[in-house]
Design a protein around this motif. Structure first.
Motif, PDB file in Angstrom:
ATOM      1  N   TYR A  77       0.698  -1.292  -0.428  1.00 25.46           N
ATOM      2  CA  TYR A  77      -0.639   0.037   0.455  1.00 25.46           C
ATOM      3  C   TYR A  77       0.986   1.238  -0.254  1.00 25.46           C
ATOM      4  CZ  TYR A  77      -3.257   3.811   1.215  1.00 25.46           C
ATOM      5  OH  TYR A  77      -4.621   4.746   1.830  1.00 25.46           O
ATOM      6  N   SER A  78       1.868   0.902   0.933  1.00 25.85           N
ATOM      7  CA  SER A  78       2.349   2.722   0.758  1.00 25.85           C
ATOM      8  C   SER A  78       3.930   2.989  -0.006  1.00 25.85           C
ATOM      9  CB  SER A  78       3.459   1.991   2.291  1.00 25.85           C
ATOM     10  OG  SER A  78       2.915   2.344   3.040  1.00 25.85           O
ATOM     11  N   TYR A  79       4.303   1.365  -1.295  1.00 22.79           N
ATOM     12  CA  TYR A  79       4.755   1.427  -1.984  1.00 22.79           C
ATOM     13  C   TYR A  79       3.793   2.412  -3.510  1.00 22.79           C
ATOM     14  CZ  TYR A  79       7.076  -0.203  -5.985  1.00 22.79           C
ATOM     15  OH  TYR A  79       7.818  -0.388  -6.986  1.00 22.79           O
ATOM     16  N   GLU A  80       1.941   1.831  -3.458  1.00 24.15           N
ATOM     17  CA  GLU A  80       1.480   1.866  -4.744  1.00 24.15           C
ATOM     18  C   GLU A  80       1.707   3.962  -4.095  1.00 24.15           C
ATOM     19  OE1 GLU A  80      -0.099   1.000  -6.797  1.00 24.15           O
ATOM     20  OE2 GLU A  80       1.210  -0.803  -7.114  1.00 24.15           O
ATOM     21  N   LYS A  81       0.848   3.955  -3.120  1.00 25.04           N
ATOM     22  CA  LYS A  81       1.023   5.973  -3.183  1.00 25.04           C
ATOM     23  C   LYS A  81       2.314   6.360  -3.316  1.00 25.04           C
ATOM     24  CE  LYS A  81      -1.087   8.768   1.252  1.00 25.04           C
ATOM     25  NZ  LYS A  81      -1.360   8.057   2.673  1.00 25.04           N
TER      26      LYS A  81
ATOM     27  N   LYS B 190      -2.841  -0.060 -15.852  1.00 28.14           N
ATOM     28  CA  LYS B 190      -3.762   1.115 -14.266  1.00 28.14           C
ATOM     29  C   LYS B 190      -2.860   2.214 -14.906  1.00 28.14           C
ATOM     30  CE  LYS B 190      -0.475  -0.901 -11.375  1.00 28.14           C
ATOM     31  NZ  LYS B 190      -0.227  -1.178  -9.637  1.00 28.14           N
ATOM     32  N   PHE B 191      -1.731   2.302 -15.159  1.00 30.89           N
ATOM     33  CA  PHE B 191      -1.119   3.536 -15.925  1.00 30.89           C
ATOM     34  C   PHE B 191      -1.509   4.018 -17.053  1.00 30.89           C
ATOM     35  CE2 PHE B 191       2.162   0.504 -13.332  1.00 30.89           C
ATOM     36  CZ  PHE B 191       2.428   1.559 -12.065  1.00 30.89           C
ATOM     37  N   ILE B 192      -2.040   3.023 -18.102  1.00 31.48           N
ATOM     38  CA  ILE B 192      -2.902   3.598 -19.167  1.00 31.48           C
ATOM     39  C   ILE B 192      -3.593   4.363 -18.527  1.00 31.48           C
ATOM     40  CG2 ILE B 192      -3.411   3.017 -21.876  1.00 31.48           C
ATOM     41  CD1 ILE B 192      -1.809   0.510 -21.071  1.00 31.48           C
ATOM     42  N   ASP B 193      -4.313   3.840 -18.034  1.00 31.06           N
ATOM     43  CA  ASP B 193      -5.806   4.182 -17.774  1.00 31.06           C
ATOM     44  C   ASP B 193      -5.763   5.207 -16.916  1.00 31.06           C
ATOM     45  OD1 ASP B 193      -7.115   2.062 -18.905  1.00 31.06           O
ATOM     46  OD2 ASP B 193      -7.838   1.449 -17.103  1.00 31.06           O
ATOM     47  N   ARG B 194      -5.193   5.671 -16.585  1.00 29.49           N
ATOM     48  CA  ARG B 194      -4.345   6.637 -15.307  1.00 29.49           C
ATOM     49  C   ARG B 194      -4.082   7.936 -15.792  1.00 29.49           C
ATOM     50  NH1 ARG B 194      -1.943   4.026 -10.515  1.00 29.49           N
ATOM     51  NH2 ARG B 194      -3.229   2.377  -9.397  1.00 29.49           N
ATOM     52  N   GLY B 195      -4.139   7.737 -17.385  1.00 28.17           N
ATOM     53  CA  GLY B 195      -2.761   8.857 -18.625  1.00 28.17           C
ATOM     54  C   GLY B 195      -1.544   8.893 -17.795  1.00 28.17           C
ATOM     55  N   ILE B 196      -0.884   8.282 -17.155  1.00 25.20           N
ATOM     56  CA  ILE B 196       0.508   8.271 -17.069  1.00 25.20           C
ATOM     57  C   ILE B 196       1.749   7.989 -18.087  1.00 25.20           C
ATOM     58  CG2 ILE B 196       2.230   7.404 -15.318  1.00 25.20           C
ATOM     59  CD1 ILE B 196       0.296   7.228 -13.683  1.00 25.20           C
ATOM     60  N   ALA B 197       0.778   6.994 -19.262  1.00 22.92           N
ATOM     61  CA  ALA B 197       1.923   6.290 -20.046  1.00 22.92           C
ATOM     62  C   ALA B 197       1.893   7.064 -20.848  1.00 22.92           C
ATOM     63  CB  ALA B 197       1.192   4.949 -20.417  1.00 22.92           C
ATOM     64  N   LEU B 198       2.734   7.043 -21.798  1.00 24.75           N
ATOM     65  CA  LEU B 198       2.967   8.350 -23.324  1.00 24.75           C
ATOM     66  C   LEU B 198       2.450   7.194 -24.190  1.00 24.75           C
ATOM     67  CD1 LEU B 198       4.356  10.822 -24.070  1.00 24.75           C
ATOM     68  CD2 LEU B 198       6.380   9.936 -24.471  1.00 24.75           C
ATOM     69  N   ASN B 199       1.994   8.085 -24.819  1.00 28.06           N
ATOM     70  CA  ASN B 199       1.780   7.082 -26.205  1.00 28.06           C
ATOM     71  C   ASN B 199       2.628   7.190 -27.286  1.00 28.06           C
ATOM     72  OD1 ASN B 199       1.062   6.342 -29.513  1.00 28.06           O
ATOM     73  ND2 ASN B 199      -0.781   7.155 -28.288  1.00 28.06           N
ATOM     74  N   VAL B 200       3.462   6.106 -28.082  1.00 32.94           N
ATOM     75  CA  VAL B 200       4.802   6.344 -28.366  1.00 32.94           C
ATOM     76  C   VAL B 200       4.467   5.744 -29.886  1.00 32.94           C
ATOM     77  CG1 VAL B 200       6.650   6.099 -26.499  1.00 32.94           C
ATOM     78  CG2 VAL B 200       5.571   3.539 -27.004  1.00 32.94           C
ATOM     79  N   LYS B 201       2.939   5.788 -30.476  1.00 32.29           N
ATOM     80  CA  LYS B 201       3.195   5.112 -31.674  1.00 32.29           C
ATOM     81  C   LYS B 201       3.874   6.205 -32.596  1.00 32.29           C
ATOM     82  CE  LYS B 201      -0.691   4.679 -34.483  1.00 32.29           C
ATOM     83  NZ  LYS B 201      -2.652   4.857 -34.919  1.00 32.29           N
ATOM     84  N   ASP B 202       4.312   4.219 -33.127  1.00 32.82           N
ATOM     85  CA  ASP B 202       5.464   5.624 -34.574  1.00 32.82           C
ATOM     86  C   ASP B 202       6.934   5.803 -33.891  1.00 32.82           C
ATOM     87  OD1 ASP B 202       2.770   4.267 -36.069  1.00 32.82           O
ATOM     88  OD2 ASP B 202       2.053   5.977 -36.034  1.00 32.82           O
ATOM     89  N   ARG B 203       7.195   5.466 -32.682  1.00 32.23           N
ATOM     90  CA  ARG B 203       7.913   6.705 -32.225  1.00 32.23           C
ATOM     91  C   ARG B 203       9.700   5.739 -32.154  1.00 32.23           C
ATOM     92  NH1 ARG B 203       6.647  11.215 -28.263  1.00 32.23           N
ATOM     93  NH2 ARG B 203       8.301  11.245 -28.080  1.00 32.23           N
ATOM     94  N   ILE B 204       8.805   4.025 -31.833  1.00 32.46           N
ATOM     95  CA  ILE B 204       9.801   2.870 -31.708  1.00 32.46           C
ATOM     96  C   ILE B 204       9.456   2.234 -32.927  1.00 32.46           C
ATOM     97  CG2 ILE B 204      10.599   1.189 -30.137  1.00 32.46           C
ATOM     98  CD1 ILE B 204       9.062   3.019 -27.996  1.00 32.46           C
ATOM     99  N   PRO B 205      10.859   2.427 -34.058  1.00 29.94           N
ATOM    100  CA  PRO B 205      10.515   1.750 -35.177  1.00 29.94           C
ATOM    101  C   PRO B 205      10.421  -0.032 -34.663  1.00 29.94           C
ATOM    102  CG  PRO B 205      12.581   3.312 -34.922  1.00 29.94           C
ATOM    103  CD  PRO B 205      12.033   3.571 -33.543  1.00 29.94           C
TER     104      PRO B 205
ATOM    105  N   GLY C  69       7.268  12.308 -17.209  1.00 29.95           N
ATOM    106  CA  GLY C  69       8.979  11.936 -17.438  1.00 29.95           C
ATOM    107  C   GLY C  69       9.503  12.957 -17.753  1.00 29.95           C
ATOM    108  N   LYS C  70      11.271  12.782 -17.427  1.00 30.26           N
ATOM    109  CA  LYS C  70      12.355  13.376 -17.908  1.00 30.26           C
ATOM    110  C   LYS C  70      12.959  13.031 -18.789  1.00 30.26           C
ATOM    111  CE  LYS C  70      15.434  12.613 -14.708  1.00 30.26           C
ATOM    112  NZ  LYS C  70      15.737  12.547 -12.674  1.00 30.26           N
ATOM    113  N   ASN C  71      12.991  13.728 -19.825  1.00 28.58           N
ATOM    114  CA  ASN C  71      13.788  13.048 -21.094  1.00 28.58           C
ATOM    115  C   ASN C  71      13.151  12.168 -22.229  1.00 28.58           C
ATOM    116  OD1 ASN C  71      16.361  14.729 -21.419  1.00 28.58           O
ATOM    117  ND2 ASN C  71      17.540  13.002 -20.498  1.00 28.58           N
TER     118      ASN C  71
ATOM    119  N   LEU D 142       5.581   9.792 -10.185  1.00 28.80           N
ATOM    120  CA  LEU D 142       4.824   9.410 -11.503  1.00 28.80           C
ATOM    121  C   LEU D 142       4.131  10.913 -11.878  1.00 28.80           C
ATOM    122  CD1 LEU D 142       3.548   5.549 -11.808  1.00 28.80           C
ATOM    123  CD2 LEU D 142       5.606   6.941 -12.295  1.00 28.80           C
ATOM    124  N   HIS D 143       3.379  11.392 -11.080  1.00 26.74           N
ATOM    125  CA  HIS D 143       2.472  12.587 -11.412  1.00 26.74           C
ATOM    126  C   HIS D 143       3.189  14.064 -11.394  1.00 26.74           C
ATOM    127  CE1 HIS D 143      -1.062   9.828 -10.801  1.00 26.74           C
ATOM    128  NE2 HIS D 143      -1.223  10.835 -12.090  1.00 26.74           N
TER     129      HIS D 143
END
Length: 446
Positions: free
Chosen positions: A81-85, A110-125, A324-326, A91-92
């Motif tokens: 629980y403490s870890y998730e918190k 859950k990271f996608i649903d929360r809007g945390i994941a970056l959309n990398v479509k067409d950015r990873i050849p 995230g940075k970079n 991440l925010h």
């Protein structure tokens, strides 16, 4: 060819041994330090679980070539629980960790649903090199390794029952359960922890979880019959139980690892593993076929596709943190990890999972021939990859993870119904199931 492989492996071992620190700093062109940071998304994992083998070598080389620092961000927490918190908090934050490393079979949606994941479509050849069956969320989650748990059945059992070795493509769950019943009727098995698998076998087919509506349904005739059947199976005479054990003894045996009952059961498992139909597991990733038979104890085993476990195929991968940075450097890091050369090294390295790059399959075939790989494991590897290409097998999904988490808690909650000193009446069972239902539905809707 075999000599080349050995030389490559020795070089990898040498390089890994030379760098014991977990980060590497190199000046970039501006004379400043820059970095990407990787956080492991599951409680209980440590940096050392991943910072070894090919990944360690790759991190070192990537950092040096790009003039940056690559480091793991380790969250210290007393409980999950403490870890998730703490994880949610970092991440925010602006300029948080660059990448989220998702271990084998862990939740990532859950990271996608929360809007945390970056959309990398067409950015990873290199994403187009991955087996299509592994790309459940190709715009957000990028797998880089996988593992499969096959069934390793006792060959002597088949010989004693006069049953021919099953054909891969015709092997079904019903076949296994039928053979298992035949064997137990002829050779009662010493009871240890079979309750767990019996609950898995039966409860999974009842659709107790409606994940879209966040509802669990337990108080119904099908579940009641399932629980009665499990109790009847355990006390059917097909298992040899401790005669003087009460409910309390059975509970300690299953859930209290410091108890004498638990320790006694563990010793029984060790002593009788080879007498069971499915008595032992393959602890190494069997897709890594360069292992010798004696290394993973498969000489006396019939290796078959896993038709019992709901999701025997698991993947690990990365998500780019939207905050995230970079991020561009993080995307470059993931793309490089999917290169043919790195993925081929993963195959040859015991610390790494099986590669997800489908374009190196021919090279792996050559390595298998040159290294006299186990024909049993080669067969299961080719079967799994064929099923992936045909779309007939998928890795563990987030639905499966949620279901698995619920089942692991239900082990305890349903235990009393099955092992009670006196069988529950239908009315008593309904009251107990309603109580458990309410608890889980509250949890699902928190």
């Amino acid at each position: 060819m075999k000599k080349v492989v050995i030389i490559i492996q020795l070089m990898a071992i040498f390089l890994v041994g030379c760098f014991s620190v977990d980060t590497l700093k190199s000046s970039n062109r501006k004379g400043e330090y820059d970095e990407i940071t990787i956080v492991i998304t599951d409680y209980g994992y440590k940096k050392t679980d991943y910072y070894k083998g090919v990944l360690k070598e790759y991190i070192h080389d990537f950092a040096k070539q790009n003039g940056i620092e690559v480091r793991f961000y380790i969250i210290n927490a007393a409980d999950s629980y403490s870890y998730e918190k703490k994880l949610s908090s970092i991440l925010h934050n602006k300029d948080g960790p660059t990448l989220l490393l998702v271990p084998l079979g862990s939740e990532y949606k859950k990271f996608i649903d929360r809007g945390i994941a970056l959309n990398v479509k067409d950015r990873i050849p290199n994403l187009n090199k991955i087996y299509e069956g592994l790309l459940a969320e190709p715009d957000y989650f990028v797998p880089f390794g996988m593992s499969y748990l096959p069934m390793a059945l006792n060959k002597e059992v088949f010989e004693e029952l006069g049953i021919k070795e099953p054909i891969f493509d015709n092997w079904k769950k019903e076949d296994y359960l039928k053979i298992r019943k035949m064997w137990l009727e002829k050779n009662p098995e010493i009871y240890t922890f079979q309750y767990f698998s019996l609950l898995d076998y039966k409860l999974h087919d009842l659709d107790i979880l409606d994940s879209s509506n966040k509802v669990i349904k337990l108080d119904n005739d099908k579940v009641k019959k399932c629980l009665k059947d499990i109790r009847a199976e355990i006390f059917s005479g097909r298992y040899i139980l401790e005669k003087d054990y009460t409910y309390e003894n059975f509970y300690k045996m299953h859930f209290e690892k410091s108890s004498k009952e638990y320790k006694k059961a563990i010793q029984k498992v060790i002593n009788n593993a080879e007498k069971r139909l499915w008595g032992s597991y393959i602890w190494y990733n069997p897709l890594k076929t360069f292992y010798r038979d004696e290394e993973i104890d498969i000489q006396n085993k019939i290796i078959l596709p896993n038709v019992v476990d709901n999701s025997p195929l698991k993947v690990e991968g990365f998500i780019v943190n939207k905050n995230g940075k970079n991020q561009e450097m993080g995307i470059k890091f993931i793309n490089g990890l999917l290169d043919d050369e790195i993925q081929l090294k993963m195959y040859s390295d015991k610390s790494s999972q099986y590669p997800v790059n489908k374009e190196i399959e021919r090279l792996i075939d050559e390595l298998e021939r040159d290294n006299y790989s186990s024909t049993k494991l080669v067969s299961i590897r080719k079967y799994v990859l064929k099923q992936l290409r045909l779309g007939k097998i998928r890795p563990l999904s987030d639905y499966d993870v949620l279901y698995k988490n619920i089942i692991e808690n239900l082990y305890k909650d349903l235990f009393k119904v099955i092992f009670a000193d006196k069988p529950y009446t239908d009315e008593e069972m309904s009251k107990e199931l309603q109580k458990i239902e309410s608890k889980y539905n509250m949890w699902l809707n928190e």
